[in-house]
Design an enzyme around this catalytic site. Structure first.
Site, short mmCIF file in Angstrom:
data_model
loop_
_atom_site.label_atom_id
_atom_site.label_comp_id
_atom_site.label_asym_id
_atom_site.label_seq_id
_atom_site.Cartn_x
_atom_site.Cartn_y
_atom_site.Cartn_z
N GLU A 97 144.63 101.18 -60.20
CA GLU A 97 144.82 101.10 -61.79
C GLU A 97 145.98 102.42 -62.10
OE1 GLU A 97 140.28 100.87 -61.15
OE2 GLU A 97 142.00 101.36 -59.93
N ALA A 199 134.66 89.30 -24.95
CA ALA A 199 135.64 88.29 -24.21
C ALA A 199 134.85 87.58 -23.14
CB ALA A 199 136.68 88.96 -23.93
N SER A 213 136.39 91.59 -14.08
CA SER A 213 136.34 91.16 -15.38
C SER A 213 137.76 91.20 -16.03
CB SER A 213 135.41 92.04 -16.39
OG SER A 213 135.92 93.23 -16.28
N THR A 241 129.85 100.49 -19.33
CA THR A 241 131.29 100.19 -19.68
C THR A 241 132.33 101.30 -19.54
OG1 THR A 241 130.67 98.43 -21.40
CG2 THR A 241 132.85 99.39 -21.51
N ASP A 245 134.96 100.37 -16.48
CA ASP A 245 136.24 100.04 -17.06
C ASP A 245 137.28 101.17 -17.36
OD1 ASP A 245 135.44 97.28 -16.60
OD2 ASP A 245 134.94 97.19 -18.72
N LEU A 249 139.70 102.94 -25.69
CA LEU A 249 138.82 102.60 -27.05
C LEU A 249 139.57 102.94 -28.17
CD1 LEU A 249 135.05 103.33 -26.44
CD2 LEU A 249 136.18 101.33 -26.08
N GLU A 309 131.52 96.58 -28.76
CA GLU A 309 132.35 96.10 -27.69
C GLU A 309 131.55 95.84 -26.50
OE1 GLU A 309 136.26 97.40 -26.85
OE2 GLU A 309 136.89 97.48 -29.10
N SER A 317 120.97 94.50 -27.09
CA SER A 317 120.12 95.48 -27.92
C SER A 317 120.54 95.51 -29.64
CB SER A 317 120.23 96.83 -27.53
OG SER A 317 120.00 97.17 -26.08
#
Length: 381
Positions: A97, A199, A213, A241, A245, A249, A309, A317
């Protein structure tokens, strides 16, 4: 199922990736409605058209306003011409505004303000907008929706009406609340908006039976996942993870916001050399023993949105406890098969189909060879 287009009802900016060179650099753009300098206020339908333009202005912030909502504003003079416009860019900077009033100058006197959220009436990082609106001589305010914050809801409207300003509301309320769904859920529930993302193959596997993966989906799908990280205040994975991997992140494209990185790790197994510990963003390690309490803690530190992710155990969970608001599923056209191949969502799961989370407002779009499916979890809306 709805496929996004450029129709009147689809106000979400379309973000995509233009692949440049061999590195596949991601360039972000947004297709936004142009704010017309035309007569807008002949009738209620014109209020709606003007609000659509204001919502498009608000969307330009692309979540950089967090923990504030995204807000856009137009000022239309007595002749129906747009004489001022603005949108809130970042916390601590002028509200929409104020920017619109500055552009309009003296032409704001006797004009109409179109704004996507109830103007603020309390002193925060910036002064109350209602004071500036009244001082500028605004005659009429068209407002999409009231502020969902209990401390502010209805106060701005009452202040304006008591000062003699006509207030018209709601106008395009559902679209305005959808634009700020992170802020809405945070203010109404005291928890962040939770987005689950995975994915998977066509048959729902996130890895082969050997654990492979990378990469199930293609480059465009992975670029879009970086956009999701940019849009969310925090991103969460489990320690498994991290060990499997070693993800960063982070959102990796120019100008991206870097989310708070959250790792669920009850036994301190996150390696010192893990890439998630890199200084690109803040890291929070939590035991994950009480997800509801974790969400409340995140909300208390101004986290409006959380992107979960995975992997499958963590996603399971969140689904088992009914904590997911929205799902993004990147689906690759391949069949992995095998009973030992990991599914996208683990956990206890639903005992009966009728108790399984159902998705509303499902959309599908093509990302290269892959498909992106998204939808809202019905029981949490």
């Amino acid at each position: 199922m709805r496929i996004p287009d450029n129709s009147d009802e689809n106000l979400e900016p379309y973000f995509g990736c233009h692949l440049v060179g061999q590195a596949g650099r991601c360039v972000v753009w947004a297709e936004l409605a142009i704010v017309p300098a035309l007569a807008l206020f002949d009738d209620a339908g014109s209020d709606s058209a003007a609000m659509r333009s204001a919502l498009s202005l608000a969307a330009r912030a692309d979540h950089r306003t967090s923990p504030n909502p995204m807000v856009g504003a137009l000022i239309v003079d007595a002749d129906g011409a747009v004489v001022g416009r603005g949108y809130h860019h970042r916390p601590g900077e002028p509200h929409a505004e104020i920017l619109a009033l500055r552009e309009a100058g003296s032409r704001a006197h006797g004009a109409t303000l179109v704004v996507t959220l109830e103007p603020c009436s309390v002193q925060g990082r910036t002064p109350p907008c209602v004071d500036a609106i009244v001082a500028a001589g605004i005659r009429r305010v068209v407002m999409a929706a009231e502020d969902p914050d209990a401390t502010a809801q209805g106060r701005g409207r009452r202040w304006l009406e008591e000062a003699g300003v006509e207030v018209v509301s709601p106008v395009r309320e559902e679209q305005a609340r959808r634009l700020n769904e992170f802020y809405e859920v945070h203010r109404r529930t005291g928890r962040p908006f939770v987005t689950a993302k995975f994915a998977a193959s066509w048959d729902g596997r996130v890895a082969t039976r050997s654990g492979e993966s990378k990469w199930i989906t293609g480059l465009q799908a992975r670029h879009h996942a970086h956009l999701l990280r940019h849009r969310h205040d925090a991103v969460l994975v489990g320690v498994n993870t991290v060990l499997a991997d070693d993800p960063e992140l982070t959102a990796r494209f120019p100008g991206a916001r870097q989310p708070l990185r959250v790792v669920l790790d009850s036994r301190g197994r996150t390696p010192i050399a893990a890439r998630v510990r890199a200084p690109a963003g803040e890291l929070l390690i939590d035991p994950g023993s009480d997800l509801r309490r974790l969400l409340e803690r995140l909300a208390g530190r101004g986290v409006l949105s959380l992107l979960v992710e995975g992997g499958p155990t963590v996603l399971g969970s969140f689904f088992d406890q009914g904590l997911v608001n929205k799902v993004y599923a990147y689906i690759a056209p391949l069949i992995v098969g095998g009973e030992r191949a990991r599914p996208a969502v683990g956990g206890e799961g639903a005992g009966h189909l009728e108790s399984a989370p159902h998705l509303d407002d499902v959309e599908m779009r093509r990302l290269g060879k892959d498909f992106l499916l998204s939808g809202y979890v019905h029981r949490n809306r």
